[in-house]
Design a protein around this motif. Structure first.
Motif, PDB file in Angstrom:
ATOM      1  N   ILE A 175       0.842  -1.204   0.000  1.00 53.99           N
ATOM      2  CA  ILE A 175       0.000   0.000   0.000  1.00 53.99           C
ATOM      3  C   ILE A 175       0.873   1.247   0.000  1.00 53.99           C
ATOM      4  O   ILE A 175       0.622   2.206  -0.741  1.00 53.99           O
ATOM      5  CB  ILE A 175      -0.937  -0.019   1.227  1.00 53.99           C
ATOM      6  CG1 ILE A 175      -1.956  -1.166   1.098  1.00 53.99           C
ATOM      7  CG2 ILE A 175      -1.660   1.306   1.372  1.00 53.99           C
ATOM      8  CD1 ILE A 175      -2.817  -1.344   2.316  1.00 53.99           C
ATOM      9  N   ALA A 176       1.922   1.239   0.831  1.00 52.15           N
ATOM     10  CA  ALA A 176       2.818   2.391   0.875  1.00 52.15           C
ATOM     11  C   ALA A 176       3.504   2.605  -0.468  1.00 52.15           C
ATOM     12  O   ALA A 176       3.666   3.745  -0.936  1.00 52.15           O
ATOM     13  CB  ALA A 176       3.858   2.190   1.979  1.00 52.15           C
ATOM     14  N   ALA A 177       3.909   1.513  -1.113  1.00 47.23           N
ATOM     15  CA  ALA A 177       4.583   1.638  -2.400  1.00 47.23           C
ATOM     16  C   ALA A 177       3.655   2.202  -3.463  1.00 47.23           C
ATOM     17  O   ALA A 177       4.056   3.038  -4.290  1.00 47.23           O
ATOM     18  CB  ALA A 177       5.117   0.271  -2.841  1.00 47.23           C
ATOM     19  N   GLU A 178       2.377   1.800  -3.450  1.00 43.44           N
ATOM     20  CA  GLU A 178       1.458   2.283  -4.474  1.00 43.44           C
ATOM     21  C   GLU A 178       1.026   3.724  -4.214  1.00 43.44           C
ATOM     22  O   GLU A 178       0.803   4.504  -5.147  1.00 43.44           O
ATOM     23  CB  GLU A 178       0.250   1.349  -4.550  1.00 43.44           C
ATOM     24  CG  GLU A 178       0.623  -0.021  -5.119  1.00 43.44           C
ATOM     25  CD  GLU A 178      -0.563  -0.949  -5.195  1.00 43.44           C
ATOM     26  OE1 GLU A 178      -1.601  -0.625  -4.593  1.00 43.44           O
ATOM     27  OE2 GLU A 178      -0.455  -1.994  -5.857  1.00 43.44           O
ATOM     28  N   ASP A 247      -8.608  -1.322  -7.911  1.00 45.11           N
ATOM     29  CA  ASP A 247      -9.124   0.030  -8.183  1.00 45.11           C
ATOM     30  C   ASP A 247      -7.983   1.046  -8.177  1.00 45.11           C
ATOM     31  O   ASP A 247      -7.948   1.970  -9.013  1.00 45.11           O
ATOM     32  CB  ASP A 247     -10.178   0.409  -7.145  1.00 45.11           C
ATOM     33  CG  ASP A 247     -11.407  -0.484  -7.221  1.00 45.11           C
ATOM     34  OD1 ASP A 247     -11.632  -1.077  -8.300  1.00 45.11           O
ATOM     35  OD2 ASP A 247     -12.114  -0.614  -6.210  1.00 45.11           O
ATOM     36  N   PHE A 248      -7.058   0.885  -7.229  1.00 42.29           N
ATOM     37  CA  PHE A 248      -5.970   1.846  -7.111  1.00 42.29           C
ATOM     38  C   PHE A 248      -5.073   1.815  -8.344  1.00 42.29           C
ATOM     39  O   PHE A 248      -4.653   2.862  -8.867  1.00 42.29           O
ATOM     40  CB  PHE A 248      -5.154   1.521  -5.846  1.00 42.29           C
ATOM     41  CG  PHE A 248      -4.248   2.631  -5.406  1.00 42.29           C
ATOM     42  CD1 PHE A 248      -4.686   3.618  -4.552  1.00 42.29           C
ATOM     43  CD2 PHE A 248      -2.931   2.679  -5.852  1.00 42.29           C
ATOM     44  CE1 PHE A 248      -3.857   4.641  -4.150  1.00 42.29           C
ATOM     45  CE2 PHE A 248      -2.085   3.702  -5.450  1.00 42.29           C
ATOM     46  CZ  PHE A 248      -2.552   4.686  -4.596  1.00 42.29           C
ATOM     47  N   ARG A 251      -6.564   3.580 -11.332  1.00 41.59           N
ATOM     48  CA  ARG A 251      -6.418   5.035 -11.225  1.00 41.59           C
ATOM     49  C   ARG A 251      -4.989   5.459 -11.577  1.00 41.59           C
ATOM     50  O   ARG A 251      -4.770   6.524 -12.174  1.00 41.59           O
ATOM     51  CB  ARG A 251      -6.780   5.499  -9.817  1.00 41.59           C
ATOM     52  CG  ARG A 251      -8.258   5.379  -9.498  1.00 41.59           C
ATOM     53  CD  ARG A 251      -8.628   6.216  -8.296  1.00 41.59           C
ATOM     54  NE  ARG A 251      -7.915   5.811  -7.094  1.00 41.59           N
ATOM     55  CZ  ARG A 251      -8.355   4.913  -6.225  1.00 41.59           C
ATOM     56  NH1 ARG A 251      -9.527   4.317  -6.436  1.00 41.59           N
ATOM     57  NH2 ARG A 251      -7.651   4.604  -5.158  1.00 41.59           N
ATOM     58  N   ILE A 252      -4.032   4.629 -11.201  1.00 43.48           N
ATOM     59  CA  ILE A 252      -2.645   4.931 -11.552  1.00 43.48           C
ATOM     60  C   ILE A 252      -2.469   4.922 -13.069  1.00 43.48           C
ATOM     61  O   ILE A 252      -1.780   5.775 -13.640  1.00 43.48           O
ATOM     62  CB  ILE A 252      -1.698   3.916 -10.877  1.00 43.48           C
ATOM     63  CG1 ILE A 252      -1.667   4.150  -9.376  1.00 43.48           C
ATOM     64  CG2 ILE A 252      -0.287   4.021 -11.452  1.00 43.48           C
ATOM     65  CD1 ILE A 252      -0.829   3.138  -8.623  1.00 43.48           C
ATOM     66  N   LEU A 253      -3.101   3.966 -13.743  1.00 44.29           N
ATOM     67  CA  LEU A 253      -3.001   3.919 -15.202  1.00 44.29           C
ATOM     68  C   LEU A 253      -3.568   5.186 -15.842  1.00 44.29           C
ATOM     69  O   LEU A 253      -3.016   5.712 -16.811  1.00 44.29           O
ATOM     70  CB  LEU A 253      -3.747   2.682 -15.731  1.00 44.29           C
ATOM     71  CG  LEU A 253      -3.010   1.348 -15.627  1.00 44.29           C
ATOM     72  CD1 LEU A 253      -3.905   0.226 -16.132  1.00 44.29           C
ATOM     73  CD2 LEU A 253      -1.729   1.375 -16.435  1.00 44.29           C
ATOM     74  N   SER A 254      -4.674   5.687 -15.295  1.00 44.28           N
ATOM     75  CA  SER A 254      -5.238   6.922 -15.855  1.00 44.28           C
ATOM     76  C   SER A 254      -4.304   8.098 -15.611  1.00 44.28           C
ATOM     77  O   SER A 254      -4.142   8.974 -16.484  1.00 44.28           O
ATOM     78  CB  SER A 254      -6.606   7.188 -15.234  1.00 44.28           C
ATOM     79  OG  SER A 254      -6.486   7.362 -13.833  1.00 44.28           O
ATOM     80  N   ASN A 255      -3.637   8.137 -14.462  1.00 45.26           N
ATOM     81  CA  ASN A 255      -2.687   9.221 -14.187  1.00 45.26           C
ATOM     82  C   ASN A 255      -1.474   9.142 -15.112  1.00 45.26           C
ATOM     83  O   ASN A 255      -0.944  10.168 -15.558  1.00 45.26           O
ATOM     84  CB  ASN A 255      -2.242   9.178 -12.736  1.00 45.26           C
ATOM     85  CG  ASN A 255      -3.354   9.543 -11.776  1.00 45.26           C
ATOM     86  OD1 ASN A 255      -4.272  10.276 -12.136  1.00 45.26           O
ATOM     87  ND2 ASN A 255      -3.291   9.022 -10.563  1.00 45.26           N
ATOM     88  N   ARG A 280       0.366  -2.868 -15.580  1.00 44.06           N
ATOM     89  CA  ARG A 280      -0.488  -3.918 -16.156  1.00 44.06           C
ATOM     90  C   ARG A 280      -0.048  -5.295 -15.711  1.00 44.06           C
ATOM     91  O   ARG A 280      -0.891  -6.187 -15.501  1.00 44.06           O
ATOM     92  CB  ARG A 280      -0.463  -3.808 -17.680  1.00 44.06           C
ATOM     93  CG  ARG A 280      -1.304  -2.645 -18.224  1.00 44.06           C
ATOM     94  CD  ARG A 280      -1.231  -2.572 -19.735  1.00 44.06           C
ATOM     95  NE  ARG A 280      -2.090  -1.504 -20.248  1.00 44.06           N
ATOM     96  CZ  ARG A 280      -2.148  -1.144 -21.515  1.00 44.06           C
ATOM     97  NH1 ARG A 280      -1.383  -1.780 -22.420  1.00 44.06           N
ATOM     98  NH2 ARG A 280      -2.937  -0.165 -21.894  1.00 44.06           N
ATOM     99  N   ASP A 281       1.249  -5.499 -15.544  1.00 44.57           N
ATOM    100  CA  ASP A 281       1.737  -6.775 -15.024  1.00 44.57           C
ATOM    101  C   ASP A 281       1.278  -6.973 -13.577  1.00 44.57           C
ATOM    102  O   ASP A 281       0.934  -8.090 -13.178  1.00 44.57           O
ATOM    103  CB  ASP A 281       3.266  -6.819 -15.113  1.00 44.57           C
ATOM    104  CG  ASP A 281       3.824  -8.168 -14.685  1.00 44.57           C
ATOM    105  OD1 ASP A 281       3.404  -9.187 -15.260  1.00 44.57           O
ATOM    106  OD2 ASP A 281       4.666  -8.198 -13.768  1.00 44.57           O
ATOM    107  N   CYS A 282       1.258  -5.884 -12.780  1.00 43.36           N
ATOM    108  CA  CYS A 282       0.746  -5.988 -11.413  1.00 43.36           C
ATOM    109  C   CYS A 282      -0.736  -6.362 -11.416  1.00 43.36           C
ATOM    110  O   CYS A 282      -1.182  -7.199 -10.611  1.00 43.36           O
ATOM    111  CB  CYS A 282       0.952  -4.666 -10.672  1.00 43.36           C
ATOM    112  SG  CYS A 282       2.672  -4.282 -10.275  1.00 43.36           S
ATOM    113  N   ILE A 283      -1.515  -5.755 -12.322  1.00 46.98           N
ATOM    114  CA  ILE A 283      -2.937  -6.088 -12.406  1.00 46.98           C
ATOM    115  C   ILE A 283      -3.126  -7.550 -12.800  1.00 46.98           C
ATOM    116  O   ILE A 283      -3.990  -8.263 -12.256  1.00 46.98           O
ATOM    117  CB  ILE A 283      -3.634  -5.143 -13.401  1.00 46.98           C
ATOM    118  CG1 ILE A 283      -3.593  -3.695 -12.895  1.00 46.98           C
ATOM    119  CG2 ILE A 283      -5.068  -5.587 -13.651  1.00 46.98           C
ATOM    120  CD1 ILE A 283      -4.149  -2.685 -13.868  1.00 46.98           C
TER     121      ILE A 283
END
Length: 501
Positions: A175-178, A247-248, A251-255, A280-283
């Motif tokens: 969570i901290a890393a994301e 979800d997080f 949102r990162i992909l949109s940013n 995308r690999d994380c997803i």
């Protein structure tokens, strides 16, 4: 007047210090690669940063890990070879592959029985006593996949070494890393955002590795895993964790897309594309982890049915090293003999007698003795082949070195003579080196008794030389004439000063 105060006791026990000591111990094998690279005889490894190659190797294995399989060893060597080639592009491709394989084998700890690293660390317990204990860990391990092939997997210690933490909560670390990744993307710091994205992916891999280990332990013995409280809580937290991360990360992909569209620099666009690939690999890994979490309970029920109706083993497997040898070494000699005699008498088992009943005994006693050969069995003739030992140096080598050493008044350096001998043959240069070595301590008395007219004398110059196949301290060689003592001189008397010049 101040009253004397007794010094208060200081509590030195610190769990954080012990964790940091373990983290430092996990980096010892990587540091040992660079410390011992000077002892490698098959390569001049001074140009290679082996610790960095080891980190890159762990990175490649971690990215290739999956639930059902791991990293293929040959593919990892091919990938790491490209990184090795960047450090020394003038070296050959075979050397790059050999260096990559050497680092990979050191991370696996090939050559040891248990293939694990052991480091001694210390900690202060609650009673205030400093105690030392052994910390055993692995970095890369070889495991069999579901298809029967052997794959490489990175241990928790290896992943922690890669991301720079140890004994940290997996979910909170991710969570901290994301959160850090999202903040860096919004501020346009894509270079640092890439590092944060890679750390988030490593944490995802580590989280999946924890679940895989629980399922493997369940397949071996369902009683070894707490499926009543511990695992259901873990599965519930993991599913909630994946939903939040899914979800997080979208949102990162949109940013990232917004940062890519606003920037006109090609470098920013390239880094944004790399971030898209990593996220995308994380997803994809989170979706795979979610599938495993949803099927974990069915795996437990299947293993419960299988193990419940499986036949019990007739005899448990005994660990000779851990259950017999180690405990016996701590006993006294008298107690160890008692345990050893009891173990070997039970381990060997009963031996059936040669005669089972009385009729068999009578039959064997009345049996006619077999007729023996007077001369015994025939001795086979051995086929012996004559072997001739070839001399180390040929007559041509001796003649060539005699010609090179045929100088009377002008001394010459060994390095120049070796350079000339290399044009003739390698064996000629080797023989020349042997003769120069004996010139350091010439046996003058033997040369006089043998009737030699000259003796070869070598003196160190203090310089060093490096020819294609030889190297070391340079010598100044000189052929000195021998003056014989006059007739009638006592052979046991010291030689005159002008015996040789």
């Amino acid at each position: 007047m101040n009253a004397s105060r007794e010094p208060t006791a200081v509590d030195f026990s610190d769990d954080g210090l012990a964790r940091r000591a373990k983290a430092l111990a996990c980096t010892a094998p990587l540091q040992a690669l660079d410390e011992n690279k000077g002892s490698l005889r098959w390569v001049k490894a001074d140009v290679y940063q082996l610790a960095e190659i080891a980190l890159h190797t762990i990175d490649q294995v971690t990215i290739s890990m999956d639930f059902d399989s791991g990293a293929n060893q040959e593919k990892v060597v091919d990938q790491v070879k490209r990184f090795v080639a960047l450090q020394a592009p003038e070296r050959t491709t075979e050397e790059h592959r050999s260096v990559a394989r050497h680092v990979l084998q050191r991370l696996i700890n090939v050559g040891t029985v248990e293939r694990s690293f052991n480091e001694t660390i210390g900690a202060v317990d609650r009673s205030g006593v400093y105690r030392r204990f052994g910390f055993q860990f692995n970095l890369l391990v070889e495991r069999a996949g579901r298809d029967g092939k052997i794959y490489l997997r990175a241990s928790d210690e290896a992943i922690n070494v890669l991301v720079g933490a140890l004994d940290t909560d997996v979910e909170s670390a991710q969570i901290a890393a994301e959160v850090k990744l999202d903040s860096l993307i919004k501020r346009g710091r894509l270079a640092e955002a890439k590092l944060a994205a890679e750390q988030a992916r490593y944490r995802t891999v580590q989280y999946g590795e924890m679940l895989r280990q629980l399922l493997d332990a369940t397949a071996r013995d369902i009683r070894a895993v707490d499926w009543e409280r511990e695992v259901p809580e873990l599965l519930a937290h993991a599913l909630a964790h994946i939903e939040e991360r899914y979800d997080f990360e979208h949102r990162i992909l949109s940013n990232i897309s917004a940062a890519r569209d606003k920037s006109d620099e090609p470098l920013h666009k390239q880094r944004a594309a790399e971030l898209v690939t990593i996220v995308r690999d994380c997803i994809r890994r989170h979706m795979q982890l979610q599938k495993r979490l949803l099927t974990a309970r069915s795996v437990f029920r299947e293993e419960q049915d299988r193990q419940q109706f499986a036949e019990l083993p007739l005899r448990a497997v005994l660990d000779l090293y851990g259950q017999v040898l180690n405990p016996v070494l701590d006993l006294s000699l008298r107690d160890a003999l008692t345990v050893g005699e009891g173990f070997f008498s039970d381990a060997v088992g009963p031996e059936p007698p040669a005669v089972m009943d009385l009729s068999s005994l009578v039959t064997r006693l009345l049996r006619t003795a077999p007729e023996r050969e007077r001369l015994g069995e025939a001795i086979p003739e051995l086929d012996l082949a004559e072997t001739t030992e070839k001399p180390a140096f040929t007559l041509g080598d001796w003649a060539a070195t005699d010609e090179l050493l045929d100088f009377c008044d002008t001394p010459r350096q060994l390095s120049d003579l070796l350079a000339e001998a290399e044009h003739t043959a390698r064996s000629t240069a080797t023989l020349l080196l042997h003769r120069a070595f004996h010139a350091l301590d010439p046996q003058v008395g033997e040369r006089i008794a043998r009737g030699d007219s000259r003796v070869l004398v070598g003196v160190g110059t203090g310089d060093r030389f490096d020819v294609p196949h030889f190297g070391g301290d340079d010598l100044l060689l000189c052929s000195v004439p021998i003056t014989r003592p006059p007739d009638g001189t006592d052979p046991d008397s010291p030689l005159p000063e002008d015996t040789f010049e």
